[in-house]
Design an enzyme around this catalytic site. Structure first.
Site, short mmCIF file in Angstrom:
data_model
loop_
_atom_site.label_atom_id
_atom_site.label_comp_id
_atom_site.label_asym_id
_atom_site.label_seq_id
_atom_site.Cartn_x
_atom_site.Cartn_y
_atom_site.Cartn_z
N ASP A 171 -5.81 4.91 0.80
CA ASP A 171 -6.30 3.86 1.42
C ASP A 171 -6.96 2.63 0.56
O ASP A 171 -7.96 2.06 0.67
CB ASP A 171 -7.83 4.18 2.23
CG ASP A 171 -7.98 3.38 3.43
OD1 ASP A 171 -7.05 2.37 3.73
OD2 ASP A 171 -9.20 3.32 4.01
N LEU A 172 -5.90 2.16 -0.24
CA LEU A 172 -6.18 1.12 -1.07
C LEU A 172 -6.09 -0.34 -0.39
O LEU A 172 -5.03 -0.68 0.31
CB LEU A 172 -5.17 1.06 -2.55
CG LEU A 172 -5.55 0.13 -3.72
CD1 LEU A 172 -7.18 0.78 -4.22
CD2 LEU A 172 -4.61 0.06 -4.60
#
Length: 197
Positions: free
Chosen positions: A72-73
């Site tokens: 979930d960058l």
């Protein structure tokens, strides 16, 4: 997850953790802004962008060495300190969607991993994915650092399939058609390379 990466300077550091009224709480270092706020509120010079990019890339290398996919960058999950018009520190945070490949396998059918605007094509195409999804997100973030606007920004809906379809259309319009042999085992495609399933 934070314990596995605690010796690195590329991630938010866990000082203390405890339970309070049935809530798991952690105490970390304090940061001024997340990267989304910094892009909107601060002037980021070339040196700032280079420093931020280097820190994120070194963090991704470290995660791969530890067999971790962040998953979930995005700018909201990167924290910075900003002093005297300069970024002085930059760390990656929020490991809620992270996958430790030494302990679990990837579920390639989970198309909710990753925030939509930074989601790699292999996620919504139900393809096997790995560390490259974080690199895709990094590329989107790098564009946003320079252009000060997201690279992909499909309109959000409550229907995840519709969101993925809109994202796929933006990817196609930006990148062009995917080679058919890449997609032939994933979904049903018509001649215009649109996903039907």
């Amino acid at each position: 997850m934070l314990n596995k990466i605690k010796d690195s300077t590329f991630f938010v550091s866990l000082s203390v953790s405890f339970m309070y009224q049935s809530h798991f709480c952690i105490i970390t270092n304090k940061y001024d802004l997340n990267l989304y706020q910094a892009i909107k509120e601060c002037y980021l010079c070339r040196n700032d962008i280079k420093y931020i990019s280097t820190q994120i890339l070194k963090g991704l290398i470290f995660l791969k060495e530890k067999t971790i996919i962040h998953g979930d960058l995005k700018p909201e999950n990167i924290l910075v300190n900003h002093k005297e018009n300069t970024i002085t520190s930059c760390v990656i945070c929020d490991f809620n969607l992270a996958i430790d490949l030494s302990k679990s396998r990837i579920n390639s059918k989970d198309s909710n991993i990753s925030t939509l605007w930074y989601r790699a094509p292999e996620i919504y195409l139900d393809m096997d994915y790995s560390y490259e999804i974080d690199m895709w997100a990094f590329g989107c973030i790098l564009y946003e650092l320079v252009a000060r606007t997201p690279l992909f920004y499909p309109r959000l809906d409550n229907d995840n399939n519709l969101n993925n379809k809109r994202l796929h259309e933006q990817h196609l319009s930006f990148i062009g058609r995917c080679p058919f042999e890449t997609l032939e085992n994933y979904g049903i495609l018509d001649l215009s390379n649109k996903i039907k399933s």
